[in-house]
Motif scaffolding. Structure first.
Motif, short mmCIF file in Angstrom:
data_model
loop_
_atom_site.label_atom_id
_atom_site.label_comp_id
_atom_site.label_asym_id
_atom_site.label_seq_id
_atom_site.Cartn_x
_atom_site.Cartn_y
_atom_site.Cartn_z
N LEU A 102 -96.52 -66.60 -19.48
CA LEU A 102 -95.69 -66.56 -18.28
C LEU A 102 -96.23 -65.56 -17.26
N SER A 103 -97.50 -65.29 -17.38
CA SER A 103 -98.09 -64.35 -16.42
C SER A 103 -98.51 -65.10 -15.16
N TYR A 104 -98.88 -64.35 -14.19
CA TYR A 104 -99.24 -64.92 -12.89
C TYR A 104 -100.63 -64.46 -12.51
N LEU A 105 -101.44 -65.40 -12.10
CA LEU A 105 -102.79 -65.05 -11.67
C LEU A 105 -102.76 -64.82 -10.17
N ASP A 106 -102.98 -63.58 -9.80
CA ASP A 106 -102.85 -63.20 -8.38
C ASP A 106 -104.12 -63.56 -7.63
N PRO A 107 -104.03 -64.52 -6.70
CA PRO A 107 -105.23 -64.98 -6.00
C PRO A 107 -105.82 -63.93 -5.07
N THR A 108 -105.03 -62.92 -4.72
CA THR A 108 -105.56 -61.93 -3.78
C THR A 108 -106.59 -61.03 -4.44
N ASP A 109 -106.44 -60.78 -5.74
CA ASP A 109 -107.41 -59.89 -6.38
C ASP A 109 -107.79 -60.36 -7.79
N ASN A 110 -107.41 -61.61 -8.10
CA ASN A 110 -107.72 -62.18 -9.41
C ASN A 110 -107.17 -61.40 -10.59
N SER A 111 -106.18 -60.56 -10.35
CA SER A 111 -105.57 -59.86 -11.47
C SER A 111 -104.49 -60.75 -12.07
N ARG A 112 -104.14 -60.47 -13.31
CA ARG A 112 -103.15 -61.27 -14.01
C ARG A 112 -102.05 -60.34 -14.53
N TYR A 113 -100.82 -60.68 -14.25
CA TYR A 113 -99.74 -59.81 -14.71
C TYR A 113 -98.45 -60.60 -14.84
N VAL A 114 -97.51 -60.02 -15.54
CA VAL A 114 -96.16 -60.60 -15.62
C VAL A 114 -95.35 -59.98 -14.49
N PRO A 115 -94.86 -60.78 -13.59
CA PRO A 115 -94.19 -60.23 -12.40
C PRO A 115 -92.94 -59.42 -12.74
N HIS A 116 -92.66 -58.48 -11.91
CA HIS A 116 -91.39 -57.77 -12.00
C HIS A 116 -90.35 -58.49 -11.13
N VAL A 117 -89.10 -58.10 -11.33
CA VAL A 117 -88.02 -58.87 -10.72
C VAL A 117 -86.94 -57.97 -10.13
N ILE A 118 -86.47 -58.35 -8.96
CA ILE A 118 -85.22 -57.80 -8.43
C ILE A 118 -84.20 -58.94 -8.43
N GLU A 119 -83.02 -58.63 -8.91
CA GLU A 119 -82.00 -59.67 -9.04
C GLU A 119 -80.75 -59.34 -8.21
N PRO A 120 -80.61 -59.97 -7.06
CA PRO A 120 -79.33 -59.88 -6.35
C PRO A 120 -78.40 -60.94 -6.92
N SER A 121 -77.24 -60.49 -7.39
CA SER A 121 -76.34 -61.39 -8.09
C SER A 121 -74.94 -61.29 -7.50
N PHE A 122 -74.40 -62.43 -7.11
CA PHE A 122 -73.11 -62.45 -6.43
C PHE A 122 -72.05 -63.11 -7.30
N GLY A 123 -70.88 -62.52 -7.35
CA GLY A 123 -69.75 -63.18 -7.99
C GLY A 123 -69.02 -64.00 -6.94
N LEU A 124 -69.18 -65.30 -7.03
CA LEU A 124 -68.63 -66.17 -6.00
C LEU A 124 -67.11 -66.08 -5.93
N ASP A 125 -66.46 -66.10 -7.07
CA ASP A 125 -64.99 -66.06 -7.08
C ASP A 125 -64.47 -64.73 -6.55
N ARG A 126 -65.18 -63.68 -6.89
CA ARG A 126 -64.78 -62.36 -6.42
C ARG A 126 -64.97 -62.21 -4.92
N LEU A 127 -66.06 -62.77 -4.47
CA LEU A 127 -66.35 -62.71 -3.05
C LEU A 127 -65.27 -63.46 -2.28
N LEU A 128 -64.90 -64.60 -2.81
CA LEU A 128 -63.86 -65.41 -2.17
C LEU A 128 -62.52 -64.67 -2.16
N LEU A 129 -62.21 -64.05 -3.29
CA LEU A 129 -60.96 -63.31 -3.37
C LEU A 129 -60.94 -62.15 -2.37
N ALA A 130 -62.08 -61.48 -2.27
CA ALA A 130 -62.18 -60.37 -1.31
C ALA A 130 -61.99 -60.88 0.11
#
Length: 460
Positions: A311-339
């Motif tokens: 599941l690694s990614y071959l980076d075409p900019t420098d031919n390096s290979r790595y497993v990407p890091h992740v930022i996860e924005p996560s929304f509670g739809l029901d909570r948002l609606l209630l708010a």
RNA sequence: GCAGGCGUAGUUCAGUGGUAGAACUUCAGCCUUCCAAGCUGAUCACGCGGGUUCGAUUCCCGUCGCCUGCUCCA
């Protein structure tokens, strides 16, 4: 506080009686903490999803929305640790029947112990040793630890004996991670890019409650944004801002919003940083609307190991290979609606003249336009001239019963931003009156110019 | 699960050992030419099961359901 309680009850009663939300299975007496969205709630929810999609997906060429299944291969949840870890070690005090989480209690009373590394049996030993006291009554006699599997189980297979256990997903995120390779390949996506979805997740919560704030079945809108390791902080800040922009866009009162960064202790074991956006609900106080989490490459790494896939990614900019890091924005739809609904409910106006007004953002309101013939004698003509025209573009409602004033109030109470009234003059001048929910002002508009007029109103 | 609270129309409330009433809402009609509550009429309720009783919505027992907390995080 008392006033707040009053407010929350008023609001939820209004939501239930006007058709935003119903108790689930109500004719059978309901089922605890489970709610159905009525026509108004459903419309509004759809509008909210659409606004979210426009903000995060449509206007961003690097975000791909998918729709993963709820039931997945159970190995997914073994890999992530959900099967092993997604439960709470609960104990009850035998004297006062208070309930606690064993690990919580030990952490508080024995701060130097490394609780997170302990097995259930080790925790149990400490609990039963007499060293831990009930914070409520001071006694130290507890029931053995009972663990609650918080994932809902069901089975695949028609006959019991051949059936295999599967889980309802406890979060939507994993459906995104396991599709990382598919999306990357088929969309020829280059890092950084994101995968997102809107969908239901299920958790067998021990303490659901507070109306739709915490339910066992809930809907999430999540993005997993993948990038090169090392850029974590940059993207964390970036998504924090994007999320703030979004909550401002949908019209939440800024004074009732706050960011809360998790302390190191609060962080989930896989997370580098987490920030919650919280909303000040009446009665309930501050409650989480959404979270932005830095998840490193924990999930992809686990899935790579567990599945044996690369599941690694071959980076075409420098031919390096790595497993990407992740930022996860996560929304509670029901909570948002209630708010949003709490925020929109105009308590001052109610106290002033008993008029219920929901100042819901125009684009989110269940109905955008109400079509109201001034007199019953105009019903047919109004329908002919206005219904097809308006309903082609907007969620519209056509109401003929009661006086015009009463109908304006009805629309105020469900947040309809504009009422279009067809009167006797309309027969001659082919114009209608457009009435504004918030200002109660009226404007005469030619029917031929109505759609342009409304478009401008909805895009100001 | 444990503790507390609650259960009479859609809502908010009355009420009684002799099978329930109001207001608002809703619906139909009249009226009404732009901001609710005018007129006439109508629909709709005692969570359930058992007991006591001639008779229970009311008393007793049980049960079911909901809400709140036992703190989780979307």
């Amino acid at each position: 506080m008392e006033k707040n309680e009053f407010e929350f009850d008023k609001i939820t009663t209004h939501l239930v009686t006007s058709g935003f939300i119903y108790p689930s299975s109500e004719i059978y007496g309901g089922i605890s903490n489970t709610w159905d969205y009525g026509p108004l709630g459903t419309n509004m929810k759809n509008h909210l999803k659409e606004l979210w999609r426009k903000h995060f997906v449509v206007s961003n060429m690097n975000i791909f929305q998918i729709d993963p299944s709820i039931i997945m291969n159970p190995k997914v949840w073994e890999a992530t640790g959900h099967v092993a870890n997604f439960h709470d070690p609960l104990i009850d005090c035998k004297y006062c029947h208070s309930r606690f989480r064993a690990d919580d209690l030990i952490k508080k009373q024995k701060p130097d112990m490394n609780v997170d590394a302990m097995s259930k049996d080790e925790l149990n030993q400490i609990i039963q040793s007499g060293e831990i006291k009930c914070p409520n009554c001071g006694k130290s006699s507890f029931t053995p630890i009972r663990q609650f599997q918080m994932m809902f189980k069901t089975t695949i297979g028609v006959t019991e004996d051949k059936a295999s256990t599967v889980y309802l997903r406890p979060e939507t995120a994993q459906g995104l991670f396991v599709n990382f390779k598919n999306v990357q390949r088929t969309q020829r996506a280059k890092l950084p890019f994101g995968i997102c979805d809107i969908g239901k997740a299920f958790r067998n919560e021990i303490t659901p409650g507070n109306f739709t704030f915490r339910t066992r079945e809930f809907e999430q809108m999540e993005i997993e944004f993948f990038f090169k390791p090392g850029e974590d902080l940059k993207w964390f800040e970036y998504w924090k801002n994007e999320c703030l922009e979004f909550v401002n866009k949908i019209g939440l009162n800024k004074e009732k919003l706050r960011f809360r960064d998790h302390s190191a202790k609060e962080l989930a074991f896989y997370s580098k940083a987490t920030c919650d956006i919280e909303y000040l609900y009446p009665t309930l106080g501050w409650g989480e609307l959404m979270g932005i989490a830095s998840r490193t490459n924990y999930d992809l790494t686990r899935h790579a190991e567990s599945s044996g896939q690369d599941l690694s990614y071959l980076d075409p900019t420098d031919n390096s290979r790595y497993v990407p890091h992740v930022i996860e924005p996560s929304f509670g739809l029901d909570r948002l609606l209630l708010a949003l609904l709490c925020d929109a409910y105009d308590v001052e106006q109610l106290e002033k003249d008993q008029r219920i007004v929901m100042h819901i953002d125009k684009k989110l309101a269940p109905y955008s336009v109400a079509i109201l013939p001034l007199s019953n004698k105009l019903n047919e003509r109004a329908k002919e001239r206005l219904w097809n025209l308006i309903s082609a573009e907007y969620d519209a409602v056509f109401d003929t019963t009661g006086s015009i004033g009463k109908r304006y109030r009805r629309e105020d109470a469900i947040g309809t931003p504009y009422c279009v009234t067809f009167d006797f003059d309309s027969l001659d001048d082919d114009a209608v009156t457009v009435r504004d929910r918030d200002t109660m002002k009226q404007e005469r508009v030619k029917i031929s110019e109505l759609m342009t007029y409304l478009y401008a109103k909805f895009h100001e």
